[in-house]
Scaffold this motif. Structure first.
Motif, PDB file in Angstrom:
ATOM      1  N   GLU A  22       0.830  -1.206   0.000  1.00  0.00           N
ATOM      2  CA  GLU A  22       0.000   0.000   0.000  1.00  0.00           C
ATOM      3  C   GLU A  22       0.863   1.255   0.000  1.00  0.00           C
ATOM      4  O   GLU A  22       0.583   2.211  -0.746  1.00  0.00           O
ATOM      5  CB  GLU A  22      -0.903  -0.004   1.235  1.00  0.00           C
ATOM      6  CG  GLU A  22      -1.768   1.234   1.370  1.00  0.00           C
ATOM      7  CD  GLU A  22      -2.598   1.229   2.649  1.00  0.00           C
ATOM      8  OE1 GLU A  22      -3.286   2.236   2.903  1.00  0.00           O
ATOM      9  OE2 GLU A  22      -2.545   0.235   3.401  1.00  0.00           O
ATOM     10  N   PHE A  50       3.161   2.478  -3.332  1.00  0.00           N
ATOM     11  CA  PHE A  50       2.306   2.513  -4.516  1.00  0.00           C
ATOM     12  C   PHE A  50       2.276   3.947  -5.034  1.00  0.00           C
ATOM     13  O   PHE A  50       2.260   4.913  -4.261  1.00  0.00           O
ATOM     14  CB  PHE A  50       0.892   2.046  -4.162  1.00  0.00           C
ATOM     15  CG  PHE A  50      -0.018   1.891  -5.345  1.00  0.00           C
ATOM     16  CD1 PHE A  50       0.055   0.744  -6.135  1.00  0.00           C
ATOM     17  CD2 PHE A  50      -0.930   2.880  -5.679  1.00  0.00           C
ATOM     18  CE1 PHE A  50      -0.787   0.594  -7.229  1.00  0.00           C
ATOM     19  CE2 PHE A  50      -1.770   2.743  -6.766  1.00  0.00           C
ATOM     20  CZ  PHE A  50      -1.694   1.590  -7.553  1.00  0.00           C
ATOM     21  N   PRO A 100       0.045   6.377  -6.849  1.00  0.00           N
ATOM     22  CA  PRO A 100      -1.344   6.522  -7.298  1.00  0.00           C
ATOM     23  C   PRO A 100      -1.485   7.132  -8.678  1.00  0.00           C
ATOM     24  O   PRO A 100      -2.331   6.687  -9.472  1.00  0.00           O
ATOM     25  CB  PRO A 100      -1.958   7.427  -6.214  1.00  0.00           C
ATOM     26  CG  PRO A 100      -1.130   7.183  -5.001  1.00  0.00           C
ATOM     27  CD  PRO A 100       0.265   6.974  -5.511  1.00  0.00           C
ATOM     28  N   HIS A 101      -0.692   8.140  -8.999  1.00  0.00           N
ATOM     29  CA  HIS A 101      -0.892   8.802 -10.288  1.00  0.00           C
ATOM     30  C   HIS A 101      -0.410   7.955 -11.462  1.00  0.00           C
ATOM     31  O   HIS A 101      -0.705   8.261 -12.608  1.00  0.00           O
ATOM     32  CB  HIS A 101      -0.214  10.180 -10.301  1.00  0.00           C
ATOM     33  CG  HIS A 101       1.279  10.148 -10.205  1.00  0.00           C
ATOM     34  ND1 HIS A 101       1.950  10.177  -8.998  1.00  0.00           N
ATOM     35  CD2 HIS A 101       2.241  10.107 -11.163  1.00  0.00           C
ATOM     36  CE1 HIS A 101       3.260  10.165  -9.222  1.00  0.00           C
ATOM     37  NE2 HIS A 101       3.461  10.117 -10.529  1.00  0.00           N
ATOM     38  N   ARG A 102       0.327   6.885 -11.165  1.00  0.00           N
ATOM     39  CA  ARG A 102       0.717   5.929 -12.212  1.00  0.00           C
ATOM     40  C   ARG A 102      -0.100   4.640 -12.142  1.00  0.00           C
ATOM     41  O   ARG A 102      -0.033   3.808 -13.052  1.00  0.00           O
ATOM     42  CB  ARG A 102       2.205   5.580 -12.081  1.00  0.00           C
ATOM     43  CG  ARG A 102       3.147   6.760 -12.278  1.00  0.00           C
ATOM     44  CD  ARG A 102       3.112   7.276 -13.695  1.00  0.00           C
ATOM     45  NE  ARG A 102       4.121   8.302 -13.932  1.00  0.00           N
ATOM     46  CZ  ARG A 102       4.250   9.000 -15.051  1.00  0.00           C
ATOM     47  NH1 ARG A 102       3.416   8.789 -16.052  1.00  0.00           N
ATOM     48  NH2 ARG A 102       5.184   9.913 -15.172  1.00  0.00           N
ATOM     49  N   GLY A 103      -0.796   4.446 -11.036  1.00  0.00           N
ATOM     50  CA  GLY A 103      -1.597   3.244 -10.879  1.00  0.00           C
ATOM     51  C   GLY A 103      -0.779   1.979 -10.768  1.00  0.00           C
ATOM     52  O   GLY A 103      -1.231   0.907 -11.185  1.00  0.00           O
ATOM     53  N   ARG A 104       0.418   2.085 -10.170  1.00  0.00           N
ATOM     54  CA  ARG A 104       1.279   0.903 -10.072  1.00  0.00           C
ATOM     55  C   ARG A 104       2.225   1.036  -8.894  1.00  0.00           C
ATOM     56  O   ARG A 104       2.451   2.136  -8.361  1.00  0.00           O
ATOM     57  CB  ARG A 104       2.102   0.717 -11.348  1.00  0.00           C
ATOM     58  CG  ARG A 104       2.965   1.911 -11.733  1.00  0.00           C
ATOM     59  CD  ARG A 104       4.092   1.502 -12.673  1.00  0.00           C
ATOM     60  NE  ARG A 104       5.036   0.604 -11.998  1.00  0.00           N
ATOM     61  CZ  ARG A 104       6.091   0.071 -12.598  1.00  0.00           C
ATOM     62  NH1 ARG A 104       6.310   0.302 -13.893  1.00  0.00           N
ATOM     63  NH2 ARG A 104       6.920  -0.712 -11.942  1.00  0.00           N
ATOM     64  N   ARG A 142       5.991   0.844  -7.129  1.00  0.00           N
ATOM     65  CA  ARG A 142       7.302   1.265  -7.615  1.00  0.00           C
ATOM     66  C   ARG A 142       8.272   0.090  -7.718  1.00  0.00           C
ATOM     67  O   ARG A 142       9.325   0.224  -8.333  1.00  0.00           O
ATOM     68  CB  ARG A 142       7.893   2.354  -6.727  1.00  0.00           C
ATOM     69  CG  ARG A 142       8.489   1.879  -5.417  1.00  0.00           C
ATOM     70  CD  ARG A 142       9.183   3.025  -4.689  1.00  0.00           C
ATOM     71  NE  ARG A 142       9.915   2.556  -3.520  1.00  0.00           N
ATOM     72  CZ  ARG A 142      10.549   3.360  -2.679  1.00  0.00           C
ATOM     73  NH1 ARG A 142      10.519   4.669  -2.863  1.00  0.00           N
ATOM     74  NH2 ARG A 142      11.206   2.864  -1.651  1.00  0.00           N
ATOM     75  N   TYR A 159       7.966   8.975  -6.903  1.00  0.00           N
ATOM     76  CA  TYR A 159       7.449   8.519  -5.616  1.00  0.00           C
ATOM     77  C   TYR A 159       8.130   9.258  -4.462  1.00  0.00           C
ATOM     78  O   TYR A 159       7.472   9.763  -3.551  1.00  0.00           O
ATOM     79  CB  TYR A 159       7.648   7.009  -5.451  1.00  0.00           C
ATOM     80  CG  TYR A 159       7.187   6.546  -4.094  1.00  0.00           C
ATOM     81  CD1 TYR A 159       5.859   6.184  -3.892  1.00  0.00           C
ATOM     82  CD2 TYR A 159       8.053   6.528  -3.009  1.00  0.00           C
ATOM     83  CE1 TYR A 159       5.410   5.806  -2.634  1.00  0.00           C
ATOM     84  CE2 TYR A 159       7.615   6.154  -1.747  1.00  0.00           C
ATOM     85  CZ  TYR A 159       6.297   5.786  -1.571  1.00  0.00           C
ATOM     86  OH  TYR A 159       5.854   5.442  -0.320  1.00  0.00           O
TER      87      TYR A 159
END
Length: 286
Positions: free
Chosen positions: A180, A183, A185-189, A191, A254
Protein backbone atom coordinates in the motif's frame (compact mmCIF):
# COMPACT_ATOMS: atom_id res chain seq x y z
CA UNK A 1 15.79 -1.16 36.96
CA UNK A 2 14.20 0.11 33.78
CA UNK A 3 16.46 2.25 31.60
CA UNK A 4 15.50 5.86 31.11
CA UNK A 5 14.88 7.05 27.59
CA UNK A 6 18.15 8.92 27.36
CA UNK A 7 19.93 5.58 27.65
CA UNK A 8 17.57 3.99 25.16
CA UNK A 9 18.11 6.80 22.69
CA UNK A 10 21.86 6.26 22.90
CA UNK A 11 21.48 2.52 22.35
CA UNK A 12 19.29 3.06 19.30
CA UNK A 13 21.59 5.68 17.76
CA UNK A 14 24.63 3.47 18.38
CA UNK A 15 22.92 0.55 16.66
CA UNK A 16 22.06 2.58 13.57
CA UNK A 17 25.71 3.71 13.38
CA UNK A 18 26.99 0.13 13.68
CA UNK A 19 24.60 -1.04 10.95
CA UNK A 20 25.78 1.79 8.71
CA UNK A 21 29.40 0.77 9.23
CA UNK A 22 28.64 -2.89 8.44
CA UNK A 23 26.79 -2.06 5.22
CA UNK A 24 29.40 0.42 3.97
CA UNK A 25 32.14 -2.15 4.57
CA UNK A 26 30.17 -4.87 2.75
CA UNK A 27 29.40 -2.64 -0.24
CA UNK A 28 33.01 -1.53 -0.61
CA UNK A 29 34.12 -5.17 -0.38
CA UNK A 30 31.69 -6.03 -3.18
CA UNK A 31 33.13 -3.21 -5.27
CA UNK A 32 36.65 -4.52 -4.65
CA UNK A 33 35.69 -8.06 -5.68
CA UNK A 34 34.13 -7.01 -8.96
CA UNK A 35 35.84 -3.72 -9.73
CA UNK A 36 39.47 -4.16 -8.79
CA UNK A 37 41.35 -0.90 -9.36
CA UNK A 38 38.13 0.72 -10.61
CA UNK A 39 36.23 -0.08 -7.43
CA UNK A 40 34.06 2.67 -6.05
CA UNK A 41 34.40 4.09 -2.57
CA UNK A 42 32.08 6.05 -0.30
CA UNK A 43 32.52 9.75 0.21
CA UNK A 44 31.55 10.54 3.80
CA UNK A 45 30.25 13.99 4.73
CA UNK A 46 29.06 15.11 8.17
CA UNK A 47 25.63 16.74 8.12
CA UNK A 48 24.10 19.19 10.54
CA UNK A 49 20.62 20.40 11.32
CA UNK A 50 20.43 24.02 12.42
CA UNK A 51 17.87 23.28 15.13
CA UNK A 52 19.79 20.37 16.62
CA UNK A 53 21.67 17.23 15.69
CA UNK A 54 23.11 15.86 12.48
CA UNK A 55 24.60 12.73 11.02
CA UNK A 56 26.74 11.21 8.30
CA UNK A 57 25.98 11.16 4.58
CA UNK A 58 27.88 8.34 2.87
CA UNK A 59 27.50 8.29 -0.91
CA UNK A 60 29.29 6.27 -3.59
CA UNK A 61 28.99 7.38 -7.20
CA UNK A 62 30.18 5.72 -10.38
CA UNK A 63 31.26 2.41 -8.91
CA UNK A 64 31.53 -0.87 -10.79
CA UNK A 65 28.51 -2.38 -9.03
CA UNK A 66 26.74 0.72 -7.75
CA UNK A 67 25.99 3.66 -10.02
CA UNK A 68 24.90 5.57 -6.92
CA UNK A 69 24.33 4.36 -3.38
CA UNK A 70 23.77 6.31 -0.20
CA UNK A 71 23.88 5.04 3.36
CA UNK A 72 22.93 7.87 5.70
CA UNK A 73 22.49 8.05 9.44
CA UNK A 74 21.15 10.92 11.49
CA UNK A 75 20.22 11.74 15.05
CA UNK A 76 18.25 14.97 15.31
CA UNK A 77 16.27 16.78 17.96
CA UNK A 78 14.43 20.02 18.57
CA UNK A 79 10.87 21.26 18.40
CA UNK A 80 8.42 20.39 15.65
CA UNK A 81 6.90 23.19 13.63
CA UNK A 82 3.18 23.72 13.22
CA UNK A 83 2.83 21.47 10.14
CA UNK A 84 4.76 18.63 11.75
CA UNK A 85 2.77 19.01 14.97
CA UNK A 86 -0.43 18.71 12.97
CA UNK A 87 0.89 15.58 11.24
CA UNK A 88 1.77 14.04 14.61
CA UNK A 89 -1.65 14.87 16.01
CA UNK A 90 -3.23 13.18 12.99
CA UNK A 91 -1.24 10.05 13.88
CA UNK A 92 -2.69 10.08 17.39
CA UNK A 93 0.23 11.65 19.30
CA UNK A 94 -1.26 13.80 22.07
CA UNK A 95 0.05 17.01 23.57
CA UNK A 96 2.28 18.19 20.72
CA UNK A 97 0.92 21.74 20.80
CA UNK A 98 1.84 22.05 24.47
CA UNK A 99 5.25 20.35 24.22
CA UNK A 100 6.48 19.87 20.63
CA UNK A 101 9.92 18.49 21.46
CA UNK A 102 11.12 15.47 19.49
CA UNK A 103 14.14 13.23 18.99
CA UNK A 104 14.69 10.92 16.04
CA UNK A 105 17.48 8.63 14.94
CA UNK A 106 17.79 6.22 12.04
CA UNK A 107 19.51 4.85 8.99
CA UNK A 108 18.38 5.30 5.38
CA UNK A 109 19.79 3.45 2.38
CA UNK A 110 19.03 3.62 -1.33
CA UNK A 111 21.09 1.86 -4.01
CA UNK A 112 20.85 2.43 -7.78
CA UNK A 113 22.83 -0.18 -9.66
CA UNK A 114 24.98 -0.13 -12.81
CA UNK A 115 23.58 -3.32 -14.36
CA UNK A 116 19.87 -2.98 -15.27
CA UNK A 117 19.38 -6.62 -14.30
CA UNK A 118 20.42 -5.89 -10.71
CA UNK A 119 17.54 -4.36 -8.74
CA UNK A 120 17.62 -1.06 -6.94
CA UNK A 121 16.84 -1.32 -3.24
CA UNK A 122 15.73 0.76 -0.28
CA UNK A 123 16.04 0.12 3.45
CA UNK A 124 15.55 2.22 6.51
CA UNK A 125 14.93 1.81 10.23
CA UNK A 126 14.38 4.51 12.81
CA UNK A 127 13.27 5.39 16.30
CA UNK A 128 11.14 8.45 17.08
CA UNK A 129 10.53 9.95 20.52
CA UNK A 130 8.41 12.77 21.89
CA UNK A 131 7.59 13.49 25.56
CA UNK A 132 4.23 11.88 24.85
CA UNK A 133 5.05 8.78 22.79
CA UNK A 134 7.79 6.71 21.15
CA UNK A 135 7.83 4.27 18.27
CA UNK A 136 9.96 2.44 15.73
CA UNK A 137 9.51 2.25 11.98
CA UNK A 138 11.21 1.16 8.80
CA UNK A 139 11.36 -1.60 6.29
CA UNK A 140 12.94 -2.57 2.99
CA UNK A 141 11.71 -2.97 -0.56
CA UNK A 142 13.17 -4.25 -3.82
CA UNK A 143 12.88 -2.18 -7.01
CA UNK A 144 13.88 -4.14 -10.12
CA UNK A 145 13.35 -2.64 -13.54
CA UNK A 146 13.63 -6.18 -14.94
CA UNK A 147 12.12 -8.60 -12.48
CA UNK A 148 13.38 -12.13 -11.80
CA UNK A 149 10.96 -14.22 -9.75
CA UNK A 150 13.72 -16.02 -7.84
CA UNK A 151 15.21 -12.69 -6.73
CA UNK A 152 11.86 -11.46 -5.47
CA UNK A 153 11.27 -14.75 -3.66
CA UNK A 154 14.69 -14.66 -1.98
CA UNK A 155 14.26 -11.07 -0.79
CA UNK A 156 10.81 -11.72 0.65
CA UNK A 157 11.85 -15.00 2.27
CA UNK A 158 14.66 -13.29 4.16
CA UNK A 159 12.32 -10.58 5.42
CA UNK A 160 9.67 -13.11 6.37
CA UNK A 161 12.17 -15.10 8.42
CA UNK A 162 13.15 -11.95 10.32
CA UNK A 163 9.52 -11.10 10.98
CA UNK A 164 8.46 -14.63 11.94
CA UNK A 165 11.18 -14.82 14.60
CA UNK A 166 9.41 -12.01 16.46
CA UNK A 167 5.71 -12.27 15.61
CA UNK A 168 3.99 -14.58 13.13
CA UNK A 169 1.60 -11.78 12.22
CA UNK A 170 4.26 -9.25 11.31
CA UNK A 171 5.16 -10.42 7.81
CA UNK A 172 1.67 -10.56 6.29
CA UNK A 173 0.76 -7.30 7.98
CA UNK A 174 3.92 -5.43 7.04
CA UNK A 175 4.07 -6.86 3.53
CA UNK A 176 0.55 -5.62 2.86
CA UNK A 177 1.50 -2.25 4.36
CA UNK A 178 4.49 -2.04 1.99
CA UNK A 179 2.30 -2.85 -1.01
CA UNK A 180 0.00 0.00 0.00
CA UNK A 181 2.72 2.46 0.97
CA UNK A 182 5.08 1.97 -1.99
CA UNK A 183 2.31 2.51 -4.52
CA UNK A 184 2.29 5.41 -6.99
CA UNK A 185 -1.34 6.52 -7.30
CA UNK A 186 -0.89 8.80 -10.29
CA UNK A 187 0.72 5.93 -12.21
CA UNK A 188 -1.60 3.24 -10.88
CA UNK A 189 1.28 0.90 -10.07
CA UNK A 190 3.78 -0.11 -7.42
CA UNK A 191 7.30 1.27 -7.62
CA UNK A 192 8.79 -2.22 -7.21
CA UNK A 193 8.07 -5.75 -5.98
CA UNK A 194 7.54 -4.78 -2.38
CA UNK A 195 9.04 -5.93 0.86
CA UNK A 196 7.92 -4.82 4.31
CA UNK A 197 7.00 -1.46 5.79
CA UNK A 198 5.99 -0.62 9.35
CA UNK A 199 5.55 2.56 11.36
CA UNK A 200 4.27 3.64 14.77
CA UNK A 201 5.48 0.33 16.23
CA UNK A 202 4.94 0.54 19.98
CA UNK A 203 3.73 -2.69 21.54
CA UNK A 204 4.49 -1.34 25.01
CA UNK A 205 7.66 -3.45 25.14
CA UNK A 206 10.54 -1.21 24.04
CA UNK A 207 13.11 -4.02 24.14
CA UNK A 208 11.03 -6.28 21.93
CA UNK A 209 10.32 -3.51 19.41
CA UNK A 210 13.99 -2.49 19.34
CA UNK A 211 15.01 -6.12 18.86
CA UNK A 212 12.66 -6.45 15.89
CA UNK A 213 13.97 -3.24 14.34
CA UNK A 214 17.53 -4.53 14.72
CA UNK A 215 16.48 -7.77 13.04
CA UNK A 216 15.09 -5.88 10.05
CA UNK A 217 18.38 -4.00 9.67
CA UNK A 218 20.52 -7.08 10.16
CA UNK A 219 18.52 -8.98 7.51
CA UNK A 220 19.18 -6.41 4.80
CA UNK A 221 22.57 -7.67 3.58
CA UNK A 222 21.57 -11.38 3.49
CA UNK A 223 18.42 -10.37 1.63
CA UNK A 224 20.09 -8.13 -0.94
CA UNK A 225 23.68 -9.25 -1.56
CA UNK A 226 22.87 -12.70 -3.04
CA UNK A 227 20.44 -11.07 -5.49
CA UNK A 228 23.08 -8.54 -6.48
CA UNK A 229 25.84 -11.09 -6.98
CA UNK A 230 23.55 -13.31 -9.04
CA UNK A 231 22.86 -10.57 -11.61
CA UNK A 232 26.15 -8.71 -11.86
CA UNK A 233 27.37 -10.70 -14.85
CA UNK A 234 24.11 -10.65 -16.80
CA UNK A 235 24.66 -9.02 -20.21
CA UNK A 236 22.56 -5.90 -20.76
CA UNK A 237 21.48 -4.03 -23.87
CA UNK A 238 20.68 -0.43 -24.75
CA UNK A 239 17.01 -1.32 -24.41
CA UNK A 240 17.66 -2.64 -20.90
CA UNK A 241 19.27 0.69 -20.00
CA UNK A 242 16.24 2.57 -21.32
CA UNK A 243 14.00 0.38 -19.19
CA UNK A 244 16.17 1.11 -16.17
CA UNK A 245 16.16 4.87 -16.67
CA UNK A 246 12.39 5.02 -17.12
CA UNK A 247 11.89 2.92 -13.99
CA UNK A 248 14.14 5.33 -12.09
CA UNK A 249 11.79 8.09 -13.13
CA UNK A 250 9.02 6.30 -11.25
CA UNK A 251 11.28 6.00 -8.22
CA UNK A 252 12.03 9.73 -8.27
CA UNK A 253 8.35 10.62 -8.61
CA UNK A 254 7.45 8.52 -5.62
CA UNK A 255 10.18 9.87 -3.37
CA UNK A 256 9.46 13.50 -4.21
CA UNK A 257 5.68 13.31 -4.04
CA UNK A 258 4.74 10.67 -1.48
CA UNK A 259 7.63 9.54 0.72
CA UNK A 260 7.12 10.47 4.40
CA UNK A 261 10.83 10.56 5.17
CA UNK A 262 11.54 13.04 2.38
CA UNK A 263 8.74 15.31 3.54
CA UNK A 264 9.77 15.12 7.20
CA UNK A 265 13.44 15.76 6.47
CA UNK A 266 12.78 18.82 4.34
CA UNK A 267 10.10 20.25 6.63
CA UNK A 268 12.28 19.92 9.75
CA UNK A 269 15.34 21.56 8.22
CA UNK A 270 17.69 18.62 7.76
CA UNK A 271 20.49 18.78 5.18
CA UNK A 272 18.71 18.80 1.81
CA UNK A 273 21.44 16.82 0.03
CA UNK A 274 21.16 14.07 2.64
CA UNK A 275 17.36 14.03 2.43
CA UNK A 276 17.45 13.82 -1.38
CA UNK A 277 20.22 11.23 -1.46
CA UNK A 278 17.62 8.69 -2.58
CA UNK A 279 17.20 10.25 -6.01
CA UNK A 280 18.80 8.35 -8.91
CA UNK A 281 21.85 9.82 -10.68
CA UNK A 282 20.19 9.60 -14.12
CA UNK A 283 16.53 9.03 -15.04
CA UNK A 284 14.19 9.54 -17.98
CA UNK A 285 10.60 10.58 -18.52
CA UNK A 286 8.47 10.43 -21.65
Amino acid sequence: MTEDFETRKTRAADWFRSLRDEIVTAFEALETRFGGDAAGRFEVTPTTRDSGGGGLMSVMRGGTVFEKVGVNISTVHGSLGARAQKAMAARGVPGMAEDPRFWASGISLVAHMQNPHTPAVHMNTRMFWTPHAWWFGGGADLNPCIEYAEDTAHFHAALQAACDAHDAGYYPRFRAWADEYFFIPHRGRARGVGGIFYDDLNTGDWEADFAFTRAVGATFLPAFLPVTERRLGTPSSADDRETQLRHRGLYAEYNLVYDRGTKFGLETGHNADAVLMSLPPVAKWY
